[in-house]
Scaffold this motif. Structure first.
Motif, PDB file in Angstrom:
ATOM      1  N   HIS A 182       0.809  -1.216   0.000  1.00 34.54           N
ATOM      2  CA  HIS A 182       0.000   0.000   0.000  1.00 34.54           C
ATOM      3  C   HIS A 182       0.846   1.272   0.000  1.00 34.54           C
ATOM      4  N   ASP A 183       2.169   1.145  -0.035  1.00 35.60           N
ATOM      5  CA  ASP A 183       3.072   2.298  -0.067  1.00 35.60           C
ATOM      6  C   ASP A 183       3.011   2.953  -1.453  1.00 35.60           C
ATOM      7  N   THR A 184       3.029   4.291  -1.468  1.00 34.09           N
ATOM      8  CA  THR A 184       2.880   5.008  -2.747  1.00 34.09           C
ATOM      9  C   THR A 184       4.103   5.855  -3.080  1.00 34.09           C
ATOM     10  N   ARG A 185       5.289   5.424  -2.625  1.00 36.25           N
ATOM     11  CA  ARG A 185       6.509   6.180  -2.931  1.00 36.25           C
ATOM     12  C   ARG A 185       6.860   6.152  -4.420  1.00 36.25           C
ATOM     13  N   ASP A 186       6.193   5.277  -5.182  1.00 38.27           N
ATOM     14  CA  ASP A 186       6.558   5.045  -6.578  1.00 38.27           C
ATOM     15  C   ASP A 186       5.733   5.862  -7.573  1.00 38.27           C
ATOM     16  N   ARG A 187       5.230   7.017  -7.165  1.00 31.29           N
ATOM     17  CA  ARG A 187       4.385   7.816  -8.065  1.00 31.29           C
ATOM     18  C   ARG A 187       5.185   8.360  -9.257  1.00 31.29           C
ATOM     19  N   LEU A 236       5.512   5.603 -11.664  1.00 29.00           N
ATOM     20  CA  LEU A 236       4.237   5.349 -12.342  1.00 29.00           C
ATOM     21  C   LEU A 236       4.045   6.329 -13.501  1.00 29.00           C
ATOM     22  N   LEU A 278      -2.306   2.233 -11.178  1.00 29.10           N
ATOM     23  CA  LEU A 278      -2.193   2.765  -9.819  1.00 29.10           C
ATOM     24  C   LEU A 278      -0.772   2.583  -9.293  1.00 29.10           C
ATOM     25  N   PRO A 279      -0.369   3.352  -8.269  1.00 30.03           N
ATOM     26  CA  PRO A 279       0.921   3.120  -7.626  1.00 30.03           C
ATOM     27  C   PRO A 279       0.801   2.005  -6.588  1.00 30.03           C
ATOM     28  N   GLN A 280       0.550   0.809  -7.049  1.00 32.47           N
ATOM     29  CA  GLN A 280       0.364  -0.317  -6.136  1.00 32.47           C
ATOM     30  C   GLN A 280       1.183  -1.536  -6.543  1.00 32.47           C
ATOM     31  N   LYS A 324       7.381  -0.377  -7.762  1.00 30.09           N
ATOM     32  CA  LYS A 324       8.102  -0.470  -6.480  1.00 30.09           C
ATOM     33  C   LYS A 324       9.523  -0.989  -6.728  1.00 30.09           C
TER      34      LYS A 324
END
Length: 447
Positions: free
Chosen positions: A100-105, A108, A129-131, A136
């Protein structure tokens, strides 16, 4: 206890849960260990070694409650998206980023520029989505030098099997959550690998859940596991569908936990445009833990919303039956003006007045979360075919009022009596790997 037992291990976001079952499905012992995450300036992550230690602790706890038992098979179901990068000695070289971490926007956005969101969704079955694992991974190789030296990449359930002594594999339902798998061809998609600096050589061969992957060879595990066959039982939600008996094309599992998951089993023949439309609705399409089946999956925050409303009302678990009974007696006219506004920070009830009572707010909350689930439920039927049966499980299925509202909005349903459907599904797939059951048709009916 019979001639032997099966163990289902569910490695989840909150904890690892292990349950020992007879081959007929009777739960005889269980164990649990917390999943340990850390919050860093980058986001939420963990050490893969801590996760393996927790899984072993849960299994050992369960086996400590039994005596003179032969374990025939152990199946590992797990959360998806998160992954473990290993060196040539099989040791983790980078942190495990939370699903659920979204550091990868940023990654993306770059993926959109390289492949296009629509193309990505049509090929992988995943909403943009960033999921998913691929962005990651891309973040890791950019920010952790050690990650670039990895020689293997495993999903969580696959890492636990390897850590117990089993063989390396890429299980299809977990591979479907990576963003690297071409859904239709069931092969790795070269363009998405290249776009996220991933080498195909890091990914083991693809297998179906229930494939035998060797035996236990870890001295920290109970000796009762000496002859157990290991298998990856795949993504936890699909394993739960198996455990609850929602295994035929058109069957849907409504797992009502803290997060509500809707899991629909379908034939693997949907066209790309339908897959893309499902993705635009937030619904994933991927390979099931069941051979030659696809799985549609979407989730809501329904259970978490209900928890927050109960806290707002000052209620605790012991009062649920009374609150349900009062809510069932409420007239629809009494809640017509109530509206729930739900954000990540709070739940606000609008339209209340001096005549509004707790049961009115509770009934309104039950209808709110069920309307959210209905959007997915209806979209799945419209795009993949009619519903065969709806099976409800999870902690919130204990709410009589919620089941009543679901029947009103979604139609007939069956409540599963299986308390840990993910663990039972994992145990059944372990039985398949161990030869206890020759086919899935021989799985015992869920209790």
């Amino acid at each position: 206890m019979g001639e032997g037992v099966l163990i289902g291990l569910d490695v989840g976001t909150t904890s690892s849960k292990a349950v020992v079952y007879t081959t007929e499905g009777q739960a005889v012992a269980d164990g649990r260990a917390p999943t340990i995450w850390s919050t860093t300036p980058s986001g939420v992550q963990m050490d893969a070694r801590d996760l393996l230690a927790g899984a072993i602790e849960a299994v050992n706890q369960a086996l400590a409650q039994t005596s003179s038992v032969a374990v025939l098979g152990l199946g590992v179901a797990s959360m998806g998206e998160s992954g473990v990068l290993l060196d040539r000695h099989g040791q983790p070289v980078a942190p495990v980023i939370a699903w659920h971490d979204t550091r990868d926007r940023v990654e993306l956005a770059e993926l959109d520029a390289r492949l296009g969101a629509d193309t990505f969704s049509a090929r992988t079955g995943l909403p943009f989505l960033p999921q998913w694992s691929l962005t990651k991974h891309h973040w890791l190789v950019r920010h952790h030098l050690e990650a670039t030296e990895a020689v293997r990449r495993l999903n969580i359930g696959e890492w636990i099997v390897l850590g117990l002594g089993g063989e390396e594999a890429s299980e299809l339902s977990l591979a479907s959550r990576t963003g690297w798998l071409d859904l239709a061809t069931r092969t790795w998609w070269a363009e998405s690998l290249s776009a996220t600096e991933m080498k195909e050589s890091l990914l083991p061969p693809l297998v179906t859940a229930g494939t035998a992957l060797g035996g236990v060879a870890n001295s920290e595990v109970s000796t009762a596991l000496a002859d157990a066959v290991l298998t990856v039982a795949g993504h936890d939600h699909q394993a739960a569908a198996v455990g609850a008996g929602a295994v035929h094309a058109g069957d849907e599992l409504d797992s009502c936990g803290t997060a509500e998951a809707l899991v629909r089993t379908v034939q693997p023949n949907l066209p790309e445009e339908t897959i893309a439309e499902l993705a635009r609705a937030g619904i994933t399409t991927g390979w099931h833990v069941l051979a030659q089946r696809w799985c549609l999956l979407d989730g809501t925050e329904g259970g978490r919303t209900l928890q927050r409303v109960r806290a707002l009302l000052g209620e605790d678990g012991e009062d649920l039956d009374a609150l349900d009974a009062a809510a069932l007696a409420v007239s629809p006219l009494d809640v017509r003006g109530l509206v729930l506004e739900v954000t990540s920070e709070r739940v606000v009830v609008k339209g209340a007045n001096e005549n509004t009572r707790p049961e009115h707010i509770w009934r309104s909350a039950l209808e709110h979360v069920t309307r959210e689930a209905k959007l997915t439920h209806v979209a799945m039927s419209r795009l993949s075919g009619p519903l065969r049966q709806l099976v409800v499980t999870g902690g919130w299925s204990n709410s009589r009022a919620l089941l009543h509202v679901k029947r009103d909005m979604l139609g007939p349903l069956e409540r599963s009596g299986v308390s840990q459907a993910g663990c039972w599904g994992a145990a059944l797939l372990a039985g398949l790997a161990a030869g206890v059951y020759e086919t899935t048709d021989q799985f015992p009916d869920p209790a």
